[in-house]
Design a protein around this motif. Structure first.
Motif, PDB file in Angstrom:
ATOM      1  N   ASP A 124      37.117  50.866  33.529  1.00 27.91           N
ATOM      2  CA  ASP A 124      38.337  50.044  33.893  1.00 27.91           C
ATOM      3  C   ASP A 124      38.068  50.024  35.333  1.00 27.91           C
ATOM      4  N   ALA A 125      37.906  51.172  36.105  1.00 31.45           N
ATOM      5  CA  ALA A 125      37.778  51.247  37.438  1.00 31.45           C
ATOM      6  C   ALA A 125      36.837  50.234  37.933  1.00 31.45           C
ATOM      7  N   ALA A 126      35.377  50.538  37.151  1.00 36.27           N
ATOM      8  CA  ALA A 126      34.371  49.671  37.763  1.00 36.27           C
ATOM      9  C   ALA A 126      34.627  48.197  37.485  1.00 36.27           C
ATOM     10  N   LEU A 127      35.200  47.978  36.520  1.00 39.96           N
ATOM     11  CA  LEU A 127      35.387  46.349  36.254  1.00 39.96           C
ATOM     12  C   LEU A 127      36.410  45.859  37.158  1.00 39.96           C
ATOM     13  N   SER A 128      37.470  46.498  37.568  1.00 37.78           N
ATOM     14  CA  SER A 128      38.336  46.145  38.616  1.00 37.78           C
ATOM     15  C   SER A 128      37.516  45.744  39.796  1.00 37.78           C
ATOM     16  N   THR A 129      36.427  46.023  40.188  1.00 31.39           N
ATOM     17  CA  THR A 129      35.559  45.605  41.505  1.00 31.39           C
ATOM     18  C   THR A 129      34.811  44.281  41.158  1.00 31.39           C
ATOM     19  N   VAL A 130      34.803  43.891  40.193  1.00 35.81           N
ATOM     20  CA  VAL A 130      33.809  42.651  39.760  1.00 35.81           C
ATOM     21  C   VAL A 130      34.394  41.505  40.608  1.00 35.81           C
ATOM     22  N   LYS A 131      34.130  40.832  41.436  1.00 35.90           N
ATOM     23  CA  LYS A 131      34.230  39.643  42.348  1.00 35.90           C
ATOM     24  C   LYS A 131      33.594  38.387  41.774  1.00 35.90           C
ATOM     25  N   ALA A 132      34.482  37.351  41.412  1.00 34.72           N
ATOM     26  CA  ALA A 132      33.772  36.196  41.095  1.00 34.72           C
ATOM     27  C   ALA A 132      35.005  35.222  41.048  1.00 34.72           C
ATOM     28  N   ALA A 133      34.612  33.946  41.323  1.00 32.03           N
ATOM     29  CA  ALA A 133      35.776  32.899  41.482  1.00 32.03           C
ATOM     30  C   ALA A 133      35.871  32.177  40.218  1.00 32.03           C
ATOM     31  N   PRO A 134      37.068  31.597  39.588  1.00 30.03           N
ATOM     32  CA  PRO A 134      37.248  30.977  38.516  1.00 30.03           C
ATOM     33  C   PRO A 134      36.150  29.745  38.375  1.00 30.03           C
ATOM     34  N   PHE A 135      35.888  29.369  37.102  1.00 24.88           N
ATOM     35  CA  PHE A 135      35.069  28.387  36.744  1.00 24.88           C
ATOM     36  C   PHE A 135      35.404  27.485  35.447  1.00 24.88           C
ATOM     37  N   ASP A 136      34.571  26.489  35.273  1.00 22.49           N
ATOM     38  CA  ASP A 136      35.170  25.593  34.046  1.00 22.49           C
ATOM     39  C   ASP A 136      33.996  25.843  33.048  1.00 22.49           C
ATOM     40  N   LEU A 137      34.076  25.943  31.899  1.00 25.92           N
ATOM     41  CA  LEU A 137      33.132  26.224  30.662  1.00 25.92           C
ATOM     42  C   LEU A 137      33.290  25.344  29.529  1.00 25.92           C
ATOM     43  N   PHE A 156      38.994  38.052  32.731  1.00 25.59           N
ATOM     44  CA  PHE A 156      38.115  38.418  31.819  1.00 25.59           C
ATOM     45  C   PHE A 156      38.831  39.618  31.407  1.00 25.59           C
ATOM     46  N   HIS A 157      38.501  40.368  30.225  1.00 25.50           N
ATOM     47  CA  HIS A 157      39.314  41.126  29.568  1.00 25.50           C
ATOM     48  C   HIS A 157      38.496  42.337  29.141  1.00 25.50           C
ATOM     49  N   LEU A 158      38.928  43.656  28.963  1.00 22.09           N
ATOM     50  CA  LEU A 158      38.531  44.642  28.597  1.00 22.09           C
ATOM     51  C   LEU A 158      39.068  44.811  27.142  1.00 22.09           C
ATOM     52  N   TYR A 159      38.382  44.896  25.968  1.00 23.33           N
ATOM     53  CA  TYR A 159      39.241  44.907  24.671  1.00 23.33           C
ATOM     54  C   TYR A 159      38.819  46.219  23.875  1.00 23.33           C
ATOM     55  N   SER A 160      39.644  46.687  23.076  1.00 18.87           N
ATOM     56  CA  SER A 160      39.071  47.574  22.270  1.00 18.87           C
ATOM     57  C   SER A 160      39.056  47.040  20.948  1.00 18.87           C
ATOM     58  N   SER A 161      38.369  47.691  19.963  1.00 20.79           N
ATOM     59  CA  SER A 161      38.307  47.243  18.513  1.00 20.79           C
ATOM     60  C   SER A 161      38.561  48.252  17.637  1.00 20.79           C
ATOM     61  N   THR A 177      43.187  43.344  31.919  1.00 20.39           N
ATOM     62  CA  THR A 177      42.813  42.086  32.350  1.00 20.39           C
ATOM     63  C   THR A 177      42.364  41.979  33.790  1.00 20.39           C
ATOM     64  N   TYR A 178      41.239  41.129  34.143  1.00 22.11           N
ATOM     65  CA  TYR A 178      40.791  41.226  35.592  1.00 22.11           C
ATOM     66  C   TYR A 178      40.715  39.892  36.040  1.00 22.11           C
ATOM     67  N   PRO A 179      41.743  39.506  36.831  1.00 21.05           N
ATOM     68  CA  PRO A 179      41.625  37.851  37.585  1.00 21.05           C
ATOM     69  C   PRO A 179      40.381  37.640  38.077  1.00 21.05           C
ATOM     70  N   LEU A 180      39.948  36.443  38.037  1.00 26.69           N
ATOM     71  CA  LEU A 180      38.891  36.039  38.907  1.00 26.69           C
ATOM     72  C   LEU A 180      39.674  35.151  39.954  1.00 26.69           C
ATOM     73  N   GLU A 181      39.082  35.475  41.244  1.00 28.02           N
ATOM     74  CA  GLU A 181      39.924  34.626  42.603  1.00 28.02           C
ATOM     75  C   GLU A 181      38.671  34.069  43.262  1.00 28.02           C
ATOM     76  N   SER A 182      39.292  33.242  44.083  1.00 27.29           N
ATOM     77  CA  SER A 182      38.451  32.118  44.924  1.00 27.29           C
ATOM     78  C   SER A 182      37.694  33.363  45.859  1.00 27.29           C
ATOM     79  N   LEU A 183      36.438  33.378  46.042  1.00 31.65           N
ATOM     80  CA  LEU A 183      35.605  34.273  47.037  1.00 31.65           C
ATOM     81  C   LEU A 183      35.737  33.655  48.545  1.00 31.65           C
ATOM     82  N   GLU A 184      36.291  32.466  48.654  1.00 26.24           N
ATOM     83  CA  GLU A 184      36.348  32.066  49.926  1.00 26.24           C
ATOM     84  C   GLU A 184      37.279  33.013  50.908  1.00 26.24           C
TER      85      GLU A 184
END
Length: 181
Positions: free
Chosen positions: A54-67, A154-159, A173-180
């Motif tokens: 969880d701590a590692a995933l919270s450091t991921v930086k990326a901008a929102p995008f369309d898919l 993006f999210h961390l899920y348990s199954s 949940t880890y929000p994507l935020e503009s990198l600008e």
């Protein structure tokens, strides 16, 4: 605890996929509330490992995008068909996000993923071969394509496995935020 990192799908998209979930004998259809696009399967881990992840995933930086989702495919062939899935339109942003997730998962102490990333949403799994119906199913849905949807987190899920489909629970949940700047 079994964990994975994934994108959730908008409700309207899940409803669109659900309408394609019929017509294959032996299919174990994924319930619409379980549709997701896995970025990284983690597997079993204890509470300490989950906290590090969880701590590692919270450091991921990326901008929102369309898919967009487009096309159908399968894993396995003939009698060994394991699943049917909906694919994605090629996306540099999705690939970059997945690479960042993979990097921090390894930093958190997990082994590297041995399989190449193949973005997809699983629609059905098979215990036995769907036989010749698979070709018909693919022909009926040959033009499958969704409108683009915005990926903002993006999210961390348990199954939890048991009788019937797995139970998925969103753990973080880890929000994507503009990198600008």
């Amino acid at each position: 605890m079994r964990l994975f990192v994934a994108l959730a799908l908008p409700e309207n998209l899940a409803e669109q996929l659900e309408r394609m979930c019929s017509g294959l004998p032996g299919a174990n259809w994924v319930p619409p509330e379980n549709f997701h696009l896995t970025l990284r399967f983690i597997g079993a881990c204890d509470g300490h490992e989950a906290g590090d992840l969880d701590a590692a995933l919270s450091t991921v930086k990326a901008a929102p995008f369309d898919l967009s989702l487009t096309g159908l495919g399968q894993f396995g062939e003939g009698r060994r068909t394991r699943s049917v899935w909906a694919g994605t339109q090629p996306s540099d942003e999705l690939s970059a996000l997945q690479s960042r997730v993979e990097r921090v998962v390894q930093t958190a102490g997990f082994e590297p993923e041995s399989r190449k990333f193949h973005p997809h949403v699983t629609l059905a799994r098979f215990g036995s071969s769907p036989g010749g119906k698979l070709r018909t199913y693919f022909a009926q849905h040959a033009l499958f394509r969704t409108l683009p949807f915005r990926v903002t987190e993006f999210h961390l899920y348990s199954s939890e496995l048991g009788k019937g489909p797995p139970m998925y629970r969103r753990e973080a949940t880890y929000p994507l935020e503009s990198l600008e700047a």
